[in-house]
Design a protein around this motif. Structure first.
Motif, PDB file in Angstrom:
ATOM      1  N   TYR A 307       0.833  -1.206   0.000  1.00 49.02           N
ATOM      2  CA  TYR A 307       0.000   0.000   0.000  1.00 49.02           C
ATOM      3  C   TYR A 307       0.867   1.256   0.000  1.00 49.02           C
ATOM      4  O   TYR A 307       0.523   2.265  -0.631  1.00 49.02           O
ATOM      5  N   GLU A 308       1.976   1.205   0.707  1.00 47.77           N
ATOM      6  CA  GLU A 308       2.891   2.342   0.738  1.00 47.77           C
ATOM      7  C   GLU A 308       3.363   2.688  -0.673  1.00 47.77           C
ATOM      8  O   GLU A 308       3.385   3.864  -1.072  1.00 47.77           O
ATOM      9  N   ILE A 309       3.738   1.670  -1.451  1.00 48.11           N
ATOM     10  CA  ILE A 309       4.209   1.903  -2.817  1.00 48.11           C
ATOM     11  C   ILE A 309       3.100   2.510  -3.677  1.00 48.11           C
ATOM     12  O   ILE A 309       3.311   3.490  -4.391  1.00 48.11           O
ATOM     13  N   LYS A 310       1.917   1.923  -3.581  1.00 45.28           N
ATOM     14  CA  LYS A 310       0.805   2.443  -4.394  1.00 45.28           C
ATOM     15  C   LYS A 310       0.491   3.881  -4.007  1.00 45.28           C
ATOM     16  O   LYS A 310       0.276   4.738  -4.886  1.00 45.28           O
ATOM     17  N   GLY A 311       0.467   4.165  -2.704  1.00 48.43           N
ATOM     18  CA  GLY A 311       0.179   5.530  -2.267  1.00 48.43           C
ATOM     19  C   GLY A 311       1.195   6.514  -2.785  1.00 48.43           C
ATOM     20  O   GLY A 311       0.850   7.627  -3.217  1.00 48.43           O
ATOM     21  N   GLN A 312       2.469   6.127  -2.783  1.00 48.95           N
ATOM     22  CA  GLN A 312       3.509   7.047  -3.237  1.00 48.95           C
ATOM     23  C   GLN A 312       3.410   7.288  -4.744  1.00 48.95           C
ATOM     24  O   GLN A 312       3.654   8.409  -5.206  1.00 48.95           O
ATOM     25  N   ILE A 313       3.055   6.254  -5.493  1.00 48.04           N
ATOM     26  CA  ILE A 313       2.887   6.439  -6.940  1.00 48.04           C
ATOM     27  C   ILE A 313       1.762   7.434  -7.214  1.00 48.04           C
ATOM     28  O   ILE A 313       1.900   8.358  -8.022  1.00 48.04           O
ATOM     29  N   LEU A 314       0.638   7.249  -6.526  1.00 47.49           N
ATOM     30  CA  LEU A 314      -0.486   8.170  -6.699  1.00 47.49           C
ATOM     31  C   LEU A 314      -0.090   9.587  -6.297  1.00 47.49           C
ATOM     32  O   LEU A 314      -0.392  10.560  -6.998  1.00 47.49           O
ATOM     33  N   PHE A 315       0.590   9.715  -5.178  1.00 45.91           N
ATOM     34  CA  PHE A 315       0.995  11.028  -4.677  1.00 45.91           C
ATOM     35  C   PHE A 315       1.911  11.729  -5.671  1.00 45.91           C
ATOM     36  O   PHE A 315       1.709  12.905  -5.997  1.00 45.91           O
ATOM     37  N   GLU A 316       2.913  11.024  -6.147  1.00 45.83           N
ATOM     38  CA  GLU A 316       3.879  11.659  -7.039  1.00 45.83           C
ATOM     39  C   GLU A 316       3.316  11.876  -8.436  1.00 45.83           C
ATOM     40  O   GLU A 316       3.884  12.635  -9.220  1.00 45.83           O
ATOM     41  N   ASN A 317       2.189  11.258  -8.734  1.00 44.04           N
ATOM     42  CA  ASN A 317       1.523  11.472 -10.012  1.00 44.04           C
ATOM     43  C   ASN A 317       0.485  12.581  -9.902  1.00 44.04           C
ATOM     44  O   ASN A 317      -0.300  12.801 -10.822  1.00 44.04           O
ATOM     45  N   VAL A 320      -3.203  13.255  -5.229  1.00 41.99           N
ATOM     46  CA  VAL A 320      -2.987  13.294  -3.787  1.00 41.99           C
ATOM     47  C   VAL A 320      -4.203  12.783  -3.035  1.00 41.99           C
ATOM     48  O   VAL A 320      -4.076  11.987  -2.085  1.00 41.99           O
ATOM     49  N   GLU A 321      -5.389  13.245  -3.408  1.00 49.64           N
ATOM     50  CA  GLU A 321      -6.604  12.822  -2.706  1.00 49.64           C
ATOM     51  C   GLU A 321      -6.765  11.300  -2.762  1.00 49.64           C
ATOM     52  O   GLU A 321      -7.163  10.674  -1.769  1.00 49.64           O
ATOM     53  N   GLN A 322      -6.447  10.705  -3.903  1.00 51.34           N
ATOM     54  CA  GLN A 322      -6.566   9.246  -4.024  1.00 51.34           C
ATOM     55  C   GLN A 322      -5.508   8.522  -3.197  1.00 51.34           C
ATOM     56  O   GLN A 322      -5.716   7.383  -2.775  1.00 51.34           O
ATOM     57  N   SER A 323      -4.388   9.184  -2.956  1.00 50.86           N
ATOM     58  CA  SER A 323      -3.319   8.531  -2.195  1.00 50.86           C
ATOM     59  C   SER A 323      -3.635   8.437  -0.707  1.00 50.86           C
ATOM     60  O   SER A 323      -3.120   7.553  -0.015  1.00 50.86           O
ATOM     61  N   LEU A 324      -4.466   9.337  -0.190  1.00 49.63           N
ATOM     62  CA  LEU A 324      -4.704   9.401   1.254  1.00 49.63           C
ATOM     63  C   LEU A 324      -5.265   8.101   1.836  1.00 49.63           C
ATOM     64  O   LEU A 324      -4.721   7.570   2.818  1.00 49.63           O
ATOM     65  N   PRO A 325      -6.360   7.558   1.280  1.00 55.08           N
ATOM     66  CA  PRO A 325      -6.858   6.303   1.866  1.00 55.08           C
ATOM     67  C   PRO A 325      -5.876   5.138   1.727  1.00 55.08           C
ATOM     68  O   PRO A 325      -5.861   4.230   2.569  1.00 55.08           O
ATOM     69  N   VAL A 326      -5.081   5.165   0.697  1.00 56.24           N
ATOM     70  CA  VAL A 326      -4.090   4.097   0.505  1.00 56.24           C
ATOM     71  C   VAL A 326      -3.005   4.203   1.570  1.00 56.24           C
ATOM     72  O   VAL A 326      -2.617   3.205   2.195  1.00 56.24           O
ATOM     73  N   PHE A 327      -2.505   5.417   1.801  1.00 56.51           N
ATOM     74  CA  PHE A 327      -1.516   5.624   2.867  1.00 56.51           C
ATOM     75  C   PHE A 327      -2.102   5.277   4.238  1.00 56.51           C
ATOM     76  O   PHE A 327      -1.414   4.700   5.088  1.00 56.51           O
ATOM     77  N   LYS A 328      -3.361   5.645   4.461  1.00 54.29           N
ATOM     78  CA  LYS A 328      -3.995   5.351   5.748  1.00 54.29           C
ATOM     79  C   LYS A 328      -4.080   3.847   5.978  1.00 54.29           C
ATOM     80  O   LYS A 328      -3.902   3.374   7.108  1.00 54.29           O
TER      81      LYS A 328
END
Length: 466
Positions: A307-317, A320-328
């Motif tokens: 999940y950390e990897i997926k969140g970072q990909i979303l964030f750096e792309n 950001v809003e989509q990355s939040l639940p993944v990081f959580k």
């Protein structure tokens, strides 16, 4: 938006790139999963050596040469090339066991003593040689000096070889006590021994600092052969984690073309998908990277690092809003992992939403309590404080960031600002004062060093001019 917030956002450059991040001039690689793994596999060795695992600090350096070394205190530095070159986890652990002895056996202290002894021999030979020259025996005096220098060098080199042999045998003992087969140490040393015939400029640092020879390896083979764990394969779970670490490093450090060649699409293992996540990310193939991340999550739905990897990909792309639940979700699965919490806090702060800013503060505060050297957490915490108008706390967090990052001059400036904003005698004021005093001393030392270098350069230029 406060003035302090604007200053912070425009003066700092974020270095996070996926879960791996580079710190201190991009030489130290930080990654939550990697740091957990290094301690998971090495702690039994530290315990066998009589060390407290929490007191041993492990650092992964971004350097593709094969090397590992111990510095003052209980610090082990591991080059990325060492991990990439090892064929399995037992080869890596063999090197870790060897390096552990350099700490547990007190080699750093004893080396200083050996250098002192060699230095005494060298100085004595210089004195005796000078006396002979003054007495009219120039040739004899020079002979005494040269013999003394040779003897001093021989004393230290013999002592160094003795240390390496001791580390071999002690390392094999640690491995046995930890229930780990020792053949990995021999296999890796055999691999390195082939490099001894190379010129020094082509040798890896480990070969130059840990001279190998057939006698040492044969001696080690006898000890390892007597272990009750001799001949056993590597622990499959640990070896799988090691292979994933290698794949992540390869994907992060190598060019995408090489990574995709080494880990082709036909390989659907977690390790291969890990490598391809990084390859696609570096190639800006966002959808392909996310597809591999989703495949990893499907394989292991409770793995926080996926999940950390997926969140970072979303964030750096920019999503950001989509990355939040993944990081959580990653934080929920690994609640005591400060680097993952920092990634969530960074994403929340970057939204510049006041509620998310406020919610990020306790998350980042907890991350800095667990990891005082987490400069990214300090940066984002300062950013959140500034946004909320908590200027003194923003200055203190920024002072902490520069202090932990080894930038004393900047730490002094922000610590002074923090002291002006807090009431004298409060815990925050006292902490700012501590940073100020320590950083002032370090800054002055750095200033004097620069001054000496400048004077030396001036002298060199004058000599060239003359």
């Amino acid at each position: 938006m406060s003035k302090a917030f604007k200053q912070i956002t425009t003066s700092i450059l974020l270095l996070l790139v996926l879960p791996f991040s580079a710190a201190k001039a991009q030489s130290i690689l930080r990654d939550a999963e990697t740091e957990d793994f290094l301690h998971e596999v090495s702690d039994p060795i530290f315990i066998a050596a009589g060390l407290n695992p929490s007191s041993v600090h492990l650092y992964l350096l971004h350097d593709n040469s094969i090397n590992a070394f111990v510095t003052g205190g209980q610090n082990i530095f591991i080059h990325s090339g060492l991990i990439l070159e090892a064929n399995n986890v037992n080869e890596f652990l063999g090197v870790m066991a060897h390096e552990t002895c350099h700490i547990a056996c007190g080699h750093r202290v004893r080396t200083a003593s050996a250098l002192g002894t060699a230095g005494t021999t060298s100085i004595l030979s210089m004195v005796l040689g000078a006396a002979a020259i003054l007495a009219g025996g120039a040739d004899a005096g020079m002979g005494i000096m040269m013999a003394g220098q040779s003897m001093a060098q021989g004393q230290f080199l013999a002592y160094s070889r003795g240390q390496e042999s001791e580390a071999d045998l002690a390392g094999a003992r640690y491995l046995q006590e930890a229930g780990i087969p020792g053949e990995g140490m021999i296999a890796f040393f055999e691999k390195l021994r082939d490099q001894e015939i190379l010129a020094q400029v082509r040798q890896d640092p480990y070969v130059r600092s840990h001279p190998l020879n057939r006698t040492r390896i044969m001696q080690l083979q006898e000890v390892v052969g007597d272990s009750p764990y001799a001949g056993q394969p590597p622990n499959p779970d640990m070896n799988e984690k090691f292979n994933r670490l290698k794949a992540k490093l390869a994907g992060y450090l190598f060019e995408p073309r090489r990574t995709l060649r080494d880990y082709p699409l036909s390989d659907t293992s977690a390790s291969a998908r890990y490598a391809r996540v990084y390859a696609y990310h570096k190639a800006l193939e966002w959808d392909a990277a996310l597809s591999e991340a989703d495949a990893l999550i499907a394989m292991e739905p409770n793995n926080p690092y996926f999940y950390e990897i997926k969140g970072q990909i979303l964030f750096e792309n920019g999503r950001v809003e989509q990355s939040l639940p993944v990081f959580k979700q990653a934080v929920a699965l690994a609640p005591r992992q400060p680097l993952i919490a920092t990634a969530l806090g960074q994403a929340m702060v970057s939204t510049e939403d006041e509620k998310l800013m406020a919610d990020a503060i306790p998350i980042l505060e907890a991350a800095t309590r667990q990891d005082r050297n987490n400069s990214f957490a300090w940066f984002n915490l300062a950013k959140a404080y500034a946004w909320m108008g908590r200027e003194a706390e923003a200055s203190l967090a920024t002072a902490e960031r520069f202090y932990s990052g080894g930038s004393p001059m900047q730490a002094v400036m922000h610590a002074q600002r923090a002291m002006e904003g807090f009431d004298e005698g409060t815990p925050e004021w006292l902490r700012a004062q501590d940073i100020l005093y320590v950083s002032q001393e370090a800054a002055e030392k750095f200033r004097r060093q620069q001054e000496r270098q400048r004077r030396q350069q001036d002298r060199q230029r004058l000599q060239e001019f003359e």
